[in-house]
Design a protein around this motif. Structure first.
Motif, PDB file in Angstrom:
ATOM      1  N   ASP A   1       1.032  -1.236   0.119  1.00  0.00           N
ATOM      2  CA  ASP A   1       0.008  -0.144   0.105  1.00  0.00           C
ATOM      3  C   ASP A   1       1.109   1.151   0.072  1.00  0.00           C
ATOM      4  O   ASP A   1       1.424   1.698   1.240  1.00  0.00           O
ATOM      5  CB  ASP A   1      -0.772   0.075   1.284  1.00  0.00           C
ATOM      6  CG  ASP A   1      -2.021   1.123   1.203  1.00  0.00           C
ATOM      7  OD1 ASP A   1      -1.647   2.286   0.709  1.00  0.00           O
ATOM      8  OD2 ASP A   1      -2.916   1.021   1.903  1.00  0.00           O
TER       9      ASP A   1
ATOM     10  N   GLU B   1       0.142   4.364  -0.253  1.00  0.00           N
ATOM     11  CA  GLU B   1      -0.265   5.611   0.238  1.00  0.00           C
ATOM     12  C   GLU B   1       0.206   5.359   1.664  1.00  0.00           C
ATOM     13  O   GLU B   1       0.674   6.341   2.407  1.00  0.00           O
ATOM     14  CB  GLU B   1      -1.593   5.660   0.296  1.00  0.00           C
ATOM     15  CG  GLU B   1      -2.173   7.104   0.253  1.00  0.00           C
ATOM     16  CD  GLU B   1      -3.651   7.363   0.297  1.00  0.00           C
ATOM     17  OE1 GLU B   1      -4.281   6.528  -0.725  1.00  0.00           O
ATOM     18  OE2 GLU B   1      -4.454   7.775   0.990  1.00  0.00           O
ATOM     19  N   GLU B   2      -0.144   4.138   2.361  1.00  0.00           N
ATOM     20  CA  GLU B   2       0.135   4.110   3.704  1.00  0.00           C
ATOM     21  C   GLU B   2       1.993   4.030   3.974  1.00  0.00           C
ATOM     22  O   GLU B   2       2.310   4.597   4.970  1.00  0.00           O
ATOM     23  CB  GLU B   2      -0.225   2.488   4.142  1.00  0.00           C
ATOM     24  CG  GLU B   2      -0.181   2.350   5.636  1.00  0.00           C
ATOM     25  CD  GLU B   2      -0.670   1.214   5.897  1.00  0.00           C
ATOM     26  OE1 GLU B   2       0.257   0.235   6.795  1.00  0.00           O
ATOM     27  OE2 GLU B   2      -1.555   0.488   5.331  1.00  0.00           O
TER      28      GLU B   2
ATOM     29  N   THR C   1       3.923   5.785   2.026  1.00  0.00           N
ATOM     30  CA  THR C   1       4.269   7.221   1.970  1.00  0.00           C
ATOM     31  C   THR C   1       3.864   8.102   3.244  1.00  0.00           C
ATOM     32  O   THR C   1       4.756   8.746   3.719  1.00  0.00           O
ATOM     33  CB  THR C   1       3.673   7.858   0.856  1.00  0.00           C
ATOM     34  OG1 THR C   1       3.660   6.950  -0.241  1.00  0.00           O
ATOM     35  CG2 THR C   1       3.979   9.556   0.529  1.00  0.00           C
ATOM     36  N   LYS C   2       2.758   7.605   3.952  1.00  0.00           N
ATOM     37  CA  LYS C   2       2.485   8.548   5.156  1.00  0.00           C
ATOM     38  C   LYS C   2       3.509   7.984   6.311  1.00  0.00           C
ATOM     39  O   LYS C   2       4.019   8.881   6.996  1.00  0.00           O
ATOM     40  CB  LYS C   2       1.060   7.753   5.754  1.00  0.00           C
ATOM     41  CG  LYS C   2      -0.169   8.761   5.096  1.00  0.00           C
ATOM     42  CD  LYS C   2      -1.396   8.069   5.821  1.00  0.00           C
ATOM     43  CE  LYS C   2      -2.507   8.640   4.983  1.00  0.00           C
ATOM     44  NZ  LYS C   2      -3.652   7.774   5.181  1.00  0.00           N
ATOM     45  N   ILE C   3       3.947   6.868   6.280  1.00  0.00           N
ATOM     46  CA  ILE C   3       4.985   6.357   7.324  1.00  0.00           C
ATOM     47  C   ILE C   3       6.319   7.144   6.934  1.00  0.00           C
ATOM     48  O   ILE C   3       6.811   7.876   8.125  1.00  0.00           O
ATOM     49  CB  ILE C   3       5.448   4.928   7.359  1.00  0.00           C
ATOM     50  CG1 ILE C   3       4.215   4.059   7.509  1.00  0.00           C
ATOM     51  CG2 ILE C   3       6.396   4.528   8.151  1.00  0.00           C
ATOM     52  CD1 ILE C   3       4.262   2.653   7.282  1.00  0.00           C
ATOM     53  N   TYR C   4       6.574   7.515   6.025  1.00  0.00           N
ATOM     54  CA  TYR C   4       8.011   8.031   5.531  1.00  0.00           C
ATOM     55  C   TYR C   4       7.702   9.728   5.813  1.00  0.00           C
ATOM     56  O   TYR C   4       8.692  10.366   6.205  1.00  0.00           O
ATOM     57  CB  TYR C   4       8.590   7.875   4.151  1.00  0.00           C
ATOM     58  CG  TYR C   4       9.449   6.568   4.393  1.00  0.00           C
ATOM     59  CD1 TYR C   4      10.973   6.671   4.736  1.00  0.00           C
ATOM     60  CD2 TYR C   4       8.939   5.230   4.281  1.00  0.00           C
ATOM     61  CE1 TYR C   4      11.627   5.704   4.830  1.00  0.00           C
ATOM     62  CE2 TYR C   4       9.688   4.143   4.570  1.00  0.00           C
ATOM     63  CZ  TYR C   4      11.146   4.189   4.805  1.00  0.00           C
ATOM     64  OH  TYR C   4      11.823   3.334   4.884  1.00  0.00           O
ATOM     65  N   ARG C   5       6.668  10.233   5.333  1.00  0.00           N
ATOM     66  CA  ARG C   5       6.421  11.697   5.244  1.00  0.00           C
ATOM     67  C   ARG C   5       5.904  11.881   6.945  1.00  0.00           C
ATOM     68  O   ARG C   5       6.596  12.998   7.458  1.00  0.00           O
ATOM     69  CB  ARG C   5       5.327  11.962   4.430  1.00  0.00           C
ATOM     70  CG  ARG C   5       5.097  13.489   4.409  1.00  0.00           C
ATOM     71  CD  ARG C   5       3.807  13.835   3.292  1.00  0.00           C
ATOM     72  NE  ARG C   5       2.788  12.960   3.970  1.00  0.00           N
ATOM     73  CZ  ARG C   5       1.723  12.323   3.321  1.00  0.00           C
ATOM     74  NH1 ARG C   5       1.617  12.578   1.953  1.00  0.00           N
ATOM     75  NH2 ARG C   5       0.590  11.925   3.917  1.00  0.00           N
ATOM     76  N   ASP C   6       5.216  11.363   7.324  1.00  0.00           N
ATOM     77  CA  ASP C   6       4.429  11.687   8.638  1.00  0.00           C
ATOM     78  C   ASP C   6       5.085  11.071   9.860  1.00  0.00           C
ATOM     79  O   ASP C   6       5.264  12.036  10.673  1.00  0.00           O
ATOM     80  CB  ASP C   6       2.812  11.454   8.584  1.00  0.00           C
ATOM     81  CG  ASP C   6       2.175  12.058   7.478  1.00  0.00           C
ATOM     82  OD1 ASP C   6       2.640  12.896   6.805  1.00  0.00           O
ATOM     83  OD2 ASP C   6       1.204  11.426   7.075  1.00  0.00           O
ATOM     84  N   THR C   7       5.442   9.908   9.966  1.00  0.00           N
ATOM     85  CA  THR C   7       5.856   9.245  11.087  1.00  0.00           C
ATOM     86  C   THR C   7       7.506   9.753  11.174  1.00  0.00           C
ATOM     87  O   THR C   7       8.091  10.018  12.273  1.00  0.00           O
ATOM     88  CB  THR C   7       5.764   7.913  11.005  1.00  0.00           C
ATOM     89  OG1 THR C   7       4.375   7.583  11.048  1.00  0.00           O
ATOM     90  CG2 THR C   7       6.329   7.276  12.249  1.00  0.00           C
TER      91      THR C   7
ATOM     92  N   GLU D   1       5.747  13.041  -5.303  1.00  0.00           N
ATOM     93  CA  GLU D   1       4.424  12.558  -5.586  1.00  0.00           C
ATOM     94  C   GLU D   1       4.545  11.039  -6.375  1.00  0.00           C
ATOM     95  O   GLU D   1       5.700  10.671  -6.829  1.00  0.00           O
ATOM     96  CB  GLU D   1       3.764  13.452  -6.863  1.00  0.00           C
ATOM     97  CG  GLU D   1       3.385  14.711  -6.302  1.00  0.00           C
ATOM     98  CD  GLU D   1       2.231  14.622  -5.199  1.00  0.00           C
ATOM     99  OE1 GLU D   1       1.213  13.843  -5.695  1.00  0.00           O
ATOM    100  OE2 GLU D   1       2.351  15.272  -4.315  1.00  0.00           O
TER     101      GLU D   1
END
Ligand code: CO
Length: 152
Positions: A14, A16-17, A19-25, A32
């Motif tokens: 996944d 998107e998931e 990407t969130k881990i790397y960007r947000d966490t 993009e």
């Protein structure tokens, strides 16, 4: 022969998931998503000060990383990419030393519009290795567009 580590690729179920881990966490700068239908993957690049992480998600029914995701449902390290000065010289040397080049044996165009080759993990300590050409003008040779290998 090899130069800098260009990127580490992580195959994920996944994007998107991941990407969130790397960007947000982890607080990293991420690109993009870039669909590469000819390679059967969608990629997101994570920019780090000293290298990049390439997150790759299967794209389409024939994705070469589908089997990898089946084996590693949560994702996992897929390959390492090292830079070389001359992709053809590197390829010839690998062939001469008996290493197995995945696919046609000819460089294909990778995620950054640069020629790349992949070498089979069996010859490289169990790790799929990508060699990529950087810092040169486009090669005059006619480059094939073979698929990203499914091994590893
Ligand atoms: Co790669």
């Amino acid at each position: 022969m090899i130069g800098r580590l260009n990127h580490i690729a992580i195959a994920v179920p996944d994007l998107e998931e991941a990407t969130k881990i790397y960007r947000d966490t982890l607080g990293a700068k991420v690109s993009e998503p870039v669909p590469l239908p000819e390679h059967g993957v969608t990629t997101v690049f994570v920019d780090l000060p000293n290298t990049k992480i390439e997150l790759i998600e299967p794209l389409g029914g024939q994705s070469p990383i589908a089997a990898f995701i089946e084996k590693h449902p949560k994702g996992g390290m897929h390959h390492l990419c090292y830079e070389v000065d001359d992709i053809y010289e590197a390829r010839d040397r690998m062939v001469e030393l008996g290493a197995t080049i995945v696919g046609t044996g000819e460089p294909s165009i990778g995620a950054h519009d640069k020629p790349v080759i992949f070498m089979h993990p069996k010859d490289f300590a169990g790790t799929l290795i990508e060699l990529c050409l950087l810092y040169t003008s486009p090669s005059p040779r006619d480059l094939s567009t073979s698929r990203m290998p499914s091994s590893a």
